[in-house]
Motif scaffolding. Sequence first.
Motif, PDB file in Angstrom:
ATOM      1  N   UNK A 297      -8.988  58.054  76.794  1.00 54.51           N
ATOM      2  CA  UNK A 297     -10.405  58.184  77.149  1.00 54.51           C
ATOM      3  C   UNK A 297     -11.281  57.360  76.211  1.00 54.51           C
ATOM      4  N   UNK A 298     -11.016  57.453  74.927  1.00 57.79           N
ATOM      5  CA  UNK A 298     -11.811  56.748  73.920  1.00 57.79           C
ATOM      6  C   UNK A 298     -11.608  55.236  74.014  1.00 57.79           C
ATOM      7  N   UNK A 359      -6.580  49.535  57.604  1.00 56.70           N
ATOM      8  CA  UNK A 359      -5.714  48.364  57.623  1.00 56.70           C
ATOM      9  C   UNK A 359      -4.857  48.331  58.884  1.00 56.70           C
ATOM     10  N   UNK A 360      -4.295  49.479  59.272  1.00 55.09           N
ATOM     11  CA  UNK A 360      -3.473  49.526  60.479  1.00 55.09           C
ATOM     12  C   UNK A 360      -4.330  49.245  61.711  1.00 55.09           C
ATOM     13  N   UNK A 361      -5.564  49.766  61.703  1.00 55.23           N
ATOM     14  CA  UNK A 361      -6.482  49.443  62.789  1.00 55.23           C
ATOM     15  C   UNK A 361      -6.783  47.952  62.851  1.00 55.23           C
ATOM     16  N   UNK A 362      -6.978  47.325  61.690  1.00 55.90           N
ATOM     17  CA  UNK A 362      -7.243  45.889  61.631  1.00 55.90           C
ATOM     18  C   UNK A 362      -6.033  45.086  62.126  1.00 55.90           C
ATOM     19  N   UNK A 366      -5.878  42.590  65.342  1.00 55.61           N
ATOM     20  CA  UNK A 366      -5.390  41.208  65.247  1.00 55.61           C
ATOM     21  C   UNK A 366      -4.240  40.966  66.219  1.00 55.61           C
ATOM     22  N   UNK A 367      -3.339  41.935  66.336  1.00 58.86           N
ATOM     23  CA  UNK A 367      -2.203  41.806  67.240  1.00 58.86           C
ATOM     24  C   UNK A 367      -2.656  41.685  68.695  1.00 58.86           C
ATOM     25  N   UNK A 368      -3.715  42.417  69.026  1.00 57.17           N
ATOM     26  CA  UNK A 368      -4.238  42.397  70.394  1.00 57.17           C
ATOM     27  C   UNK A 368      -5.242  41.276  70.623  1.00 57.17           C
ATOM     28  N   UNK A 369      -5.605  40.548  69.552  1.00 57.43           N
ATOM     29  CA  UNK A 369      -6.586  39.471  69.672  1.00 57.43           C
ATOM     30  C   UNK A 369      -7.993  39.959  69.929  1.00 57.43           C
ATOM     31  N   UNK A 370      -8.313  41.154  69.426  1.00 64.19           N
ATOM     32  CA  UNK A 370      -9.633  41.753  69.626  1.00 64.19           C
ATOM     33  C   UNK A 370     -10.453  41.673  68.344  1.00 64.19           C
ATOM     34  N   UNK A 371     -11.775  41.452  68.441  1.00 65.09           N
ATOM     35  CA  UNK A 371     -12.625  41.342  67.244  1.00 65.09           C
ATOM     36  C   UNK A 371     -12.826  42.683  66.555  1.00 65.09           C
ATOM     37  N   UNK A 372     -13.101  42.633  65.230  1.00 61.28           N
ATOM     38  CA  UNK A 372     -13.401  43.849  64.453  1.00 61.28           C
ATOM     39  C   UNK A 372     -14.894  44.140  64.492  1.00 61.28           C
ATOM     40  N   UNK A 373     -15.451  44.087  65.673  1.00 60.32           N
ATOM     41  CA  UNK A 373     -16.877  44.362  65.857  1.00 60.32           C
ATOM     42  C   UNK A 373     -17.104  44.718  67.317  1.00 60.32           C
ATOM     43  N   UNK A 374     -18.286  45.275  67.602  1.00 65.69           N
ATOM     44  CA  UNK A 374     -18.633  45.613  68.968  1.00 65.69           C
ATOM     45  C   UNK A 374     -17.613  46.532  69.614  1.00 65.69           C
ATOM     46  N   UNK A 375     -17.387  46.338  70.919  1.00 65.44           N
ATOM     47  CA  UNK A 375     -16.445  47.175  71.653  1.00 65.44           C
ATOM     48  C   UNK A 375     -15.004  46.899  71.265  1.00 65.44           C
ATOM     49  N   UNK A 376     -14.750  45.800  70.545  1.00 66.98           N
ATOM     50  CA  UNK A 376     -13.410  45.517  70.054  1.00 66.98           C
ATOM     51  C   UNK A 376     -12.896  46.583  69.108  1.00 66.98           C
ATOM     52  N   UNK A 377     -13.791  47.390  68.521  1.00 64.10           N
ATOM     53  CA  UNK A 377     -13.378  48.461  67.620  1.00 64.10           C
ATOM     54  C   UNK A 377     -12.545  49.527  68.331  1.00 64.10           C
ATOM     55  N   UNK A 378     -12.643  49.605  69.659  1.00 66.32           N
ATOM     56  CA  UNK A 378     -11.906  50.628  70.415  1.00 66.32           C
ATOM     57  C   UNK A 378     -10.498  50.172  70.794  1.00 66.32           C
ATOM     58  N   UNK A 379     -10.149  48.923  70.529  1.00 69.31           N
ATOM     59  CA  UNK A 379      -8.895  48.340  71.021  1.00 69.31           C
ATOM     60  C   UNK A 379      -7.621  49.069  70.580  1.00 69.31           C
ATOM     61  N   UNK A 380      -7.519  49.573  69.330  1.00 60.64           N
ATOM     62  CA  UNK A 380      -6.233  50.170  68.913  1.00 60.64           C
ATOM     63  C   UNK A 380      -5.862  51.475  69.611  1.00 60.64           C
ATOM     64  N   UNK A 381      -6.821  52.188  70.183  1.00 61.47           N
ATOM     65  CA  UNK A 381      -6.561  53.582  70.554  1.00 61.47           C
ATOM     66  C   UNK A 381      -5.662  53.760  71.783  1.00 61.47           C
ATOM     67  N   UNK A 382      -5.720  52.895  72.803  1.00 54.74           N
ATOM     68  CA  UNK A 382      -4.697  53.019  73.856  1.00 54.74           C
ATOM     69  C   UNK A 382      -3.282  52.809  73.316  1.00 54.74           C
ATOM     70  N   UNK A 383      -3.138  51.913  72.327  1.00 55.56           N
ATOM     71  CA  UNK A 383      -1.834  51.701  71.698  1.00 55.56           C
ATOM     72  C   UNK A 383      -1.386  52.970  70.990  1.00 55.56           C
ATOM     73  N   UNK A 384      -2.303  53.611  70.248  1.00 48.34           N
ATOM     74  CA  UNK A 384      -1.975  54.867  69.572  1.00 48.34           C
ATOM     75  C   UNK A 384      -1.549  55.933  70.578  1.00 48.34           C
TER      76      UNK A 384
END
Length: 405
Positions: A297-298, A359-362, A366-384
């Motif tokens: 969801x997040x 660091x793991x989020x960063x 990087x692995x997903x090619x998503x920026x560390x800003x804006x909506x890119x901050x949500x990128x790790x959570x589907x992987x988690x």
Amino acid sequence: MNNKNSMVTKLAFLSVSFMVTSAYAIQGSLPQLKAALGISQPQSEYLVTTPSFAVMIFVVLSPLLQQWFNISDKKIIMTGVTIVGIAGLVPMFISNYTIILISRLILGAGYGLYNSQAISLISVWYQGETRAQMLGWRAAAEQIGQACTLAVAGLLLNYAGWHASFLVYAFAFVVLFFFAMRVPDDSKAQDNSVAEDNLAEELTNEESQEITKISPVVYLLVLFAFLLVVDYVGMENRFPGLSVAINGEQYTGSSMFLSLMLIGATLGGICYGPINKLLGFGTVYLGLGLMALSNFLFGFAGHNFVLMVIGLLLIGFPLQLVSPLIFNLLPDLAPANRQPLVTSLCLIGFNFGSFFSPTIGQWTNNLLGQPLSGLGLAAPFPVYGVVLILIGIIIFFASRHAQKA
């Protein structure tokens, strides 16, 4: 000596857990801290997670210091809470990132001095369903403390700026007084026998017998704790930045939602005892499934702020179903005289996950090619979320294999 079964004495034991998660109280201030100090997103997140690094060190040093200086459990706990109060207030008067980071390290040292004692004392003072209930209440006390400190820090931020948000650590001195007045100066409540709950048998497939050594399952629980907190703390840390990305630069309402999230976490801690009694080891599957749903969801909310908030509010409840279960398994996986050690190991897992969450989020970004800003901050959570489902599947088949062996 105060009756250990009286409600006031139980509350006194639980009160020190009220401040254990107060390192997260400043999460709502991260966008303002980042702008005021001119630091990056990971640097701002490390202001929240750095205390966990010191916790990892001092949960190991604490029993040694206690032995070297012949300090009772009560005094070591009081010393730790005092350090939390003093170090927590330092950033009120400082605007230098390095000095603030050092003060946060000292804050973590205070948590580490008493965290394992606060948990292991429950395991040796209480047995059976009472122990499960107290461990659930302890988890709830952590979340109530985090919710209260987040809410107060958010109010202070709105009305007096980010410096004032650190005034919330004055709560430590209130806790210190209550604990000192009600808890007896006697930690030798154990009789070297701990009632078994038979939960660990699903993993170890051992008959009830005297426990003489530490089970290898303990080390799997440490890794499990690490992964859970990487996810949970990562979502907490990134929510304020995502809120600003969606609602605009002037948005300061993150603390309110982070506090509401902790209501769910508090309910999870309170409900752990009854749910564990009903489902037994099945509690872990319920917790992992709900955590995975929260991540999806997040992570997939995009610009839908309401959907993101639902994901955030959901994650606390299942975490507090799983984390007390970890501690409740320990008495069946190690002898009574090694309980402080295995408790410390699991705490190291939790705090290692918290410290390295940025660091793991960063790395995941990087692995997903998503920026560390804006909506890119949500990128790790589907992987988690996918990782949590895989963990649940592995646990299921491992426990079935152990039962057949």
